[in-house]
Enzyme design. Structure first.
Site, PDB file in Angstrom:
ATOM      1  N   THR A  12       0.826  -1.207   0.000  1.00 12.01           N
ATOM      2  CA  THR A  12       0.000   0.000   0.000  1.00 12.01           C
ATOM      3  C   THR A  12       0.859   1.254   0.000  1.00 12.01           C
ATOM      4  O   THR A  12       0.576   2.229  -0.712  1.00 12.01           O
ATOM      5  CB  THR A  12      -0.912   0.012   1.239  1.00 12.01           C
ATOM      6  OG1 THR A  12      -1.614  -1.219   1.314  1.00 12.01           O
ATOM      7  CG2 THR A  12      -1.897   1.152   1.186  1.00 12.01           C
ATOM      8  N   THR A  13       1.924   1.255   0.799  1.00 12.25           N
ATOM      9  CA  THR A  13       2.793   2.419   0.937  1.00 12.25           C
ATOM     10  C   THR A  13       3.464   2.780  -0.380  1.00 12.25           C
ATOM     11  O   THR A  13       3.867   3.925  -0.589  1.00 12.25           O
ATOM     12  CB  THR A  13       3.846   2.158   2.034  1.00 12.25           C
ATOM     13  OG1 THR A  13       3.168   1.793   3.241  1.00 12.25           O
ATOM     14  CG2 THR A  13       4.705   3.382   2.308  1.00 12.25           C
TER      15      THR A  13
ATOM     16  N   TYR B   5     -13.419  -3.462  -0.827  1.00 11.31           N
ATOM     17  CA  TYR B   5     -14.563  -2.846  -1.498  1.00 11.31           C
ATOM     18  C   TYR B   5     -15.766  -3.783  -1.631  1.00 11.31           C
ATOM     19  O   TYR B   5     -16.883  -3.401  -1.269  1.00 11.31           O
ATOM     20  CB  TYR B   5     -14.179  -2.287  -2.879  1.00 11.31           C
ATOM     21  CG  TYR B   5     -15.268  -1.441  -3.493  1.00 11.31           C
ATOM     22  CD1 TYR B   5     -15.580  -0.182  -2.971  1.00 11.31           C
ATOM     23  CD2 TYR B   5     -16.005  -1.903  -4.574  1.00 11.31           C
ATOM     24  CE1 TYR B   5     -16.599   0.590  -3.518  1.00 11.31           C
ATOM     25  CE2 TYR B   5     -17.027  -1.138  -5.123  1.00 11.31           C
ATOM     26  CZ  TYR B   5     -17.324   0.104  -4.593  1.00 11.31           C
ATOM     27  OH  TYR B   5     -18.327   0.851  -5.125  1.00 11.31           O
TER      28      TYR B   5
ATOM     29  N   ARG C 132      -8.516   0.000   5.521  1.00 14.44           N
ATOM     30  CA  ARG C 132      -8.422   0.225   4.078  1.00 14.44           C
ATOM     31  C   ARG C 132      -9.370  -0.667   3.276  1.00 14.44           C
ATOM     32  O   ARG C 132      -9.869  -0.254   2.231  1.00 14.44           O
ATOM     33  CB  ARG C 132      -6.982  -0.003   3.592  1.00 14.44           C
ATOM     34  CG  ARG C 132      -6.002   1.073   4.043  1.00 14.44           C
ATOM     35  CD  ARG C 132      -4.660   0.913   3.352  1.00 14.44           C
ATOM     36  NE  ARG C 132      -3.713   1.962   3.759  1.00 14.44           N
ATOM     37  CZ  ARG C 132      -3.598   3.142   3.176  1.00 14.44           C
ATOM     38  NH1 ARG C 132      -4.389   3.451   2.160  1.00 14.44           N
ATOM     39  NH2 ARG C 132      -2.707   4.016   3.598  1.00 14.44           N
TER      40      ARG C 132
ATOM     41  N   LYS D 224       0.334 -10.438   8.155  1.00 14.84           N
ATOM     42  CA  LYS D 224       0.600  -9.060   8.531  1.00 14.84           C
ATOM     43  C   LYS D 224      -0.721  -8.528   9.079  1.00 14.84           C
ATOM     44  O   LYS D 224      -1.676  -8.333   8.328  1.00 14.84           O
ATOM     45  CB  LYS D 224       1.064  -8.236   7.334  1.00 14.84           C
ATOM     46  CG  LYS D 224       1.298  -6.760   7.673  1.00 14.84           C
ATOM     47  CD  LYS D 224       1.625  -5.932   6.421  1.00 14.84           C
ATOM     48  CE  LYS D 224       1.762  -4.459   6.795  1.00 14.84           C
ATOM     49  NZ  LYS D 224       1.970  -3.594   5.606  1.00 14.84           N
TER      50      LYS D 224
ATOM     51  N   ILE E 178       6.053  -5.437   9.554  1.00 13.82           N
ATOM     52  CA  ILE E 178       6.270  -4.840   8.241  1.00 13.82           C
ATOM     53  C   ILE E 178       5.918  -3.380   8.419  1.00 13.82           C
ATOM     54  O   ILE E 178       4.760  -3.016   8.607  1.00 13.82           O
ATOM     55  CB  ILE E 178       5.440  -5.512   7.140  1.00 13.82           C
ATOM     56  CG1 ILE E 178       5.941  -6.948   6.929  1.00 13.82           C
ATOM     57  CG2 ILE E 178       5.542  -4.725   5.834  1.00 13.82           C
ATOM     58  CD1 ILE E 178       5.139  -7.749   5.920  1.00 13.82           C
TER      59      ILE E 178
END
Length: 291
Positions: free
Chosen positions: A47-48, A110, A141, A164, A206
């Protein structure tokens, strides 16, 4: 088999140039900074990395560049996830995974699957994947929380080696640690809770902030894993302000400003993300100057 994932991995940001193209000089500087700082492994296309804004060609070129710069110095994990199971399976099969030690795959976002849907999604991945898989739970998210019970059920599958966990609910983390199989890794996805998770029996993190302070953050986690919690918490308390600043206006805006202040790369982002405000930038600059 999965001891390489113990300690600190970093979810690498993607440096951009002012025109929005990938800044490969910045990528090189960031990878070298993390490696020299003592990070245990690197995570690409998380994501980052603003991976949802990268084209297929950009992803391929970025991966190739990081693999080349890394030059087998650290283990590599690649993010392959989404909300279309069939498309993810195809991507896994079409990606050259020979340079990677594991895949990080996020809970589908989503479309908000049920717990059974989440299980079946990962089971499909488990059944075709050629390398180990780390689950990734980040409800803030994705809109869906993978329950501890589902994680523990998935932990029985052959190629699922860990999670994670970025649920933000420490009780859920403890439930997983309490009942997990012996070799199943519980890796924090929350920088602030990483050390408490390690102290409770987790395996590391992480991290986002780890790429901005690789030496300090990786040492903190190593001390935690070694049972030297007092020394480890001293480092955490010193880092607490910057942990707040890094996420105050969203990720990766915060970490990119930190990297700019540390002269690793610039802090350009792709819309809809924007750089941090001037006020927050000043707080970050002051912290780093006094650190």
């Amino acid at each position: 088999m999965s001891n390489f994932l113990k300690g600190t991995g970093v979810a690498l940001a993607t440096p951009f140039n002012k025109d929005g193209s990938i800044d490969y000089t910045g990528v090189t500087s960031l990878v070298d900074f993390c490696i020299k700082g003592g990070i245990e492994y690197l995570v690409i296309l998380g994501t980052t990395a603003e991976s949802v804004t990268l084209s297929k060609e950009e992803k391929r070129d970025l991966v190739d560049h990081i693999v080349k710069v890394n030059d087998n110095r650290l283990p590599l994990v690649i993010g392959i996830g989404g909300n279309n199971t069939a498309a993810i399976l195809k991507e896994i099969q079409e990606t050259d995974l020979s340079y990677f030690d594991a895949i990080l795959s996020v809970v589908p976002m989503y479309n908000r699957p049920s717990q059974e849907g989440i299980y079946q999604h990962y089971k499909k991945i488990n059944d075709i994947v050629p390398i180990p898989v780390l689950l990734y739970n980040v409800p803030s998210r994705t809109g869906t929380n993978m329950a501890a019970e589902t994680t523990l059920r998935l932990a029985q599958l052959e190629n699922i080696i860990g999670i994670k966990e970025a649920v933000g609910d420490f009780t859920q983390v403890l439930k997983i640690i309490k009942d997990k199989p012996k070799d199943f890794l519980v890796i924090s996805g929350d920088d602030t809770l990483a050390l408490p998770a390690v102290a409770a029996g987790g395996d590391g993190v992480i991290s986002v902030i780890g790429q901005g302070f690789p030496q300090e953050f990786s040492e903190m986690i190593r001390l935690g894993l070694a049972g030297e919690t007092e020394k480890a918490f001293q480092i955490l308390y010193k880092l607490l302000p910057i942990l707040d600043y890094a996420f105050e206006e969203g990720n990766p805006a915060g970490i990119k400003n930190i990297l700019k202040t540390r002269e690793i790369c610039q802090d350009y982002l792709r819309l809809p993300l924007i750089p941090v405000s001037e006020g927050l930038g000043e707080k970050i600059k002051e912290f780093i100057q006094n650190f």
